[in-house]
Design an enzyme around this catalytic site. Structure first.
Site: not given
Length: 526
Positions: A76, A171, A195
């Site tokens: 990420k 996210s 997330s």
């Protein structure tokens, strides 16, 4: 080969059925084919091929570094990666290249993993859709699956298919999509209020949030220091355990990590669940929960019961306060953390030079989107001298009560809690953006954020397909630092439900060999 589990591919590499370079090239070509999913912000092709070459040498000499040697992974874009741009999907960090690796990234590279690239997210990981970063929204691979498209064709005729693509959740949506679309075997996400688990549920993959303090946060660009945890996304529970085994342990650079030495995580295959006590939190039966998820949740409970486990209703009495409490603590820490982005040391700097204050203000106005600015404003309000006791201190007291709810339940003899991960399956993007980010996050974090406040381990496991042909995940919550027990139960459940493999044939006609050896078994929970 790409459809296999991490462990299977690792075995194939050891036996020489495929080389790390071939595997890397297969993943890179698939990343190019699935570019429209927008899962990756940066693809580190050269670095990955160089790492593959080094891995290949090791295999030839018979010195492989372990299960992750030569395995493609993704990270990420809020983890620092040395020499690779790290943006947090924000204008504020566009062009920022960190001089060091996050500890978790370094640990993966030390084990010989191949870093395919950095994945997309909501700006600074604030959101639950992966729709609010500057690089645009991530598309859910299931939007293009045979399972979903087949069901849609029955309902709609002649509508524009392309406008109906689904969100990935967030996210860490880029990481979930990358794993789900077979472009890597594992990916790092981060989990502050759900997330990692939320996009895992929407993309039909396993999403693990380890216990707070088990995995180092050094180099993870902070959102909420007291809740952030690096998360792991894989296609099966065993793979998540392998990655956790590599990442877990003390880090001198992160004083919140555990001091005790960590034993490797080998998951025993559980055959008998009769000694298990599974708790069902009655407060999680909210009116907003879709009927499909509710019925799947109760079928999963019945499955444990029918195999001899003790399934009991439990109470987490402070649940109704948790989302408000989370909001106060989260925005307050965000306001404090975002103060470092002032245009002076790194990241974006505006051209205004009338005064330092004007430069600060303009830099932050240009660098942050509305969502981030909104959270900073909320947080600063709660931290004002006249509000501090009333909001921040009070929220910390409530957080303690929420954590104690879990302690009491686990003290009463419960081994794991079984809950939904999300209220419903993934929704189309056009429907998702009808509500603002804050409203959405408050709804979507309902089953996940209390775990972050209590510092417990939790994992979302894909359980079945909805009537629309979309994945639904269920969440298991464990005792603090009993991550291995939690994953052992999750692995048993995964084996029972036999979640079907995503069928993306049309999307990758010339990659059809990926799916040749896939078992498509019926879902026993339906």
């Amino acid at each position: 080969m790409l459809g296999r589990t991490l462990r299977e591919v690792s075995a194939a590499l050891k036996q020489g059925q495929i080389t790390p370079t071939e595997l890397c090239q297969k993943c890179l070509s698939l990343i190019k084919k699935t570019k429209f999913l927008n899962a990756y912000i940066t693809v580190s092709e050269e670095a990955a091929l160089k790492q593959a070459e080094e891995s290949e040498k090791r295999y030839k000499e018979g010195h492989s570094l372990g299960d992750l040697d030569g395995i493609p992974i993704a990270v990420k874009d809020n983890f620092s990666t040395s020499g690779i741009e790290t943006t947090c999907a924000s204008n504020m960090l566009k062009g920022y290249v960190p001089p060091y690796n996050a500890t978790v990234v370094q640990k993966l590279l030390d084990q010989g993993a191949l870093l395919m690239g950095k994945t997309n997210l909501d700006e600074f990981a604030m959101g639950s859709g992966s729709t609010d970063g500057i690089f645009g929204p991530v598309k859910n691979p299931w939007s293009y699956s045979k399972q979903y498209r087949g069901k849609r064709k029955q309902k709609t005729h002649g509508e524009n298919e392309d406008s109906h693509w689904l969100i990935t959740g967030g996210s860490s949506g880029g990481s979930a999509a990358a794993v789900s679309a077979f472009t890597c075997f594992a990916a790092l996400g981060s989990d502050t209020g759900g997330s990692t688990r939320n996009p895992a549920a929407h993309c039909g993959v396993v999403g693990l949030k380890p216990s707070y303090g088990l995995v180092s946060r050094h180099g993870l660009i902070p959102l909420v220091n007291s809740m952030d945890v690096p998360g792991i996304l894989t296609r099966c529970v065993d793979d998540a355990a392998i990655v956790l085994g590599v990442l877990a342990g003390h880090d001198p650079k992160d004083s919140t990590t555990v001091q005790d030495p960590i034993k490797p995580f080998m998951l025993p295959s559980l055959t008998d669940v009769s000694k298990l006590c599974v708790g069902i939190p009655k407060e999680y039966l909210t009116p907003e929960l879709s009927s499909e998820v509710r019925s799947l949740w109760s079928k999963a409970a019945d499955l444990f019961e029918s195999e001899g486990a003790k399934v009991i209703d439990v109470s987490l009495p402070h649940t109704s306060y948790s989302i408000v409490c989370y909001h106060v603590l989260c925005t307050s820490e965000v306001a404090s953390n975002m103060a470092r982005f002032d245009g002076l040391e790194y990241g974006h700097r505006c051209d205004v030079d009338s005064s330092t204050e004007a430069m600060y203000a303009a830099t932050r106005r240009e660098g942050f989107n509305d969502v981030v600015r909104g959270r900073i404003l909320s947080g600063n309000f709660f931290l004002l001298k006249e509000n501090y006791e009333k909001y921040f201190v009070k929220a910390q007291k409530v957080r303690r009560l929420i954590a104690n709810d879990f302690v009491n339940v686990f003290k009463s003899g419960v081994d794991v809690l079984l809950t939904p991960t999300t209220l419903r399956e993934a929704v189309p993007y056009l429907e998702f953006i009808k509500e603002d980010n804050r409203t959405r996050s408050a709804q979507d974090d309902i089953f996940t954020q209390a775990v972050n406040m209590a510092g417990l381990p939790a994992v979302s496991v894909p359980a079945a397909l909805s009537s629309q042909g979309l994945p639904i995940g269920l969440q298991f919550i464990g005792r603090a630092f009993c991550d291995q027990q939690l994953l052992t139960v999750a692995k048993w459940f995964e084996k029972q439900v036999q979640f079907p493999v995503i069928q993306l044939q049309e999307l990758m006609d010339d990659c059809s060999s990926i799916f040749e050896n896939e078992k498509l078994t019926s879902v026993s929970l339906k």
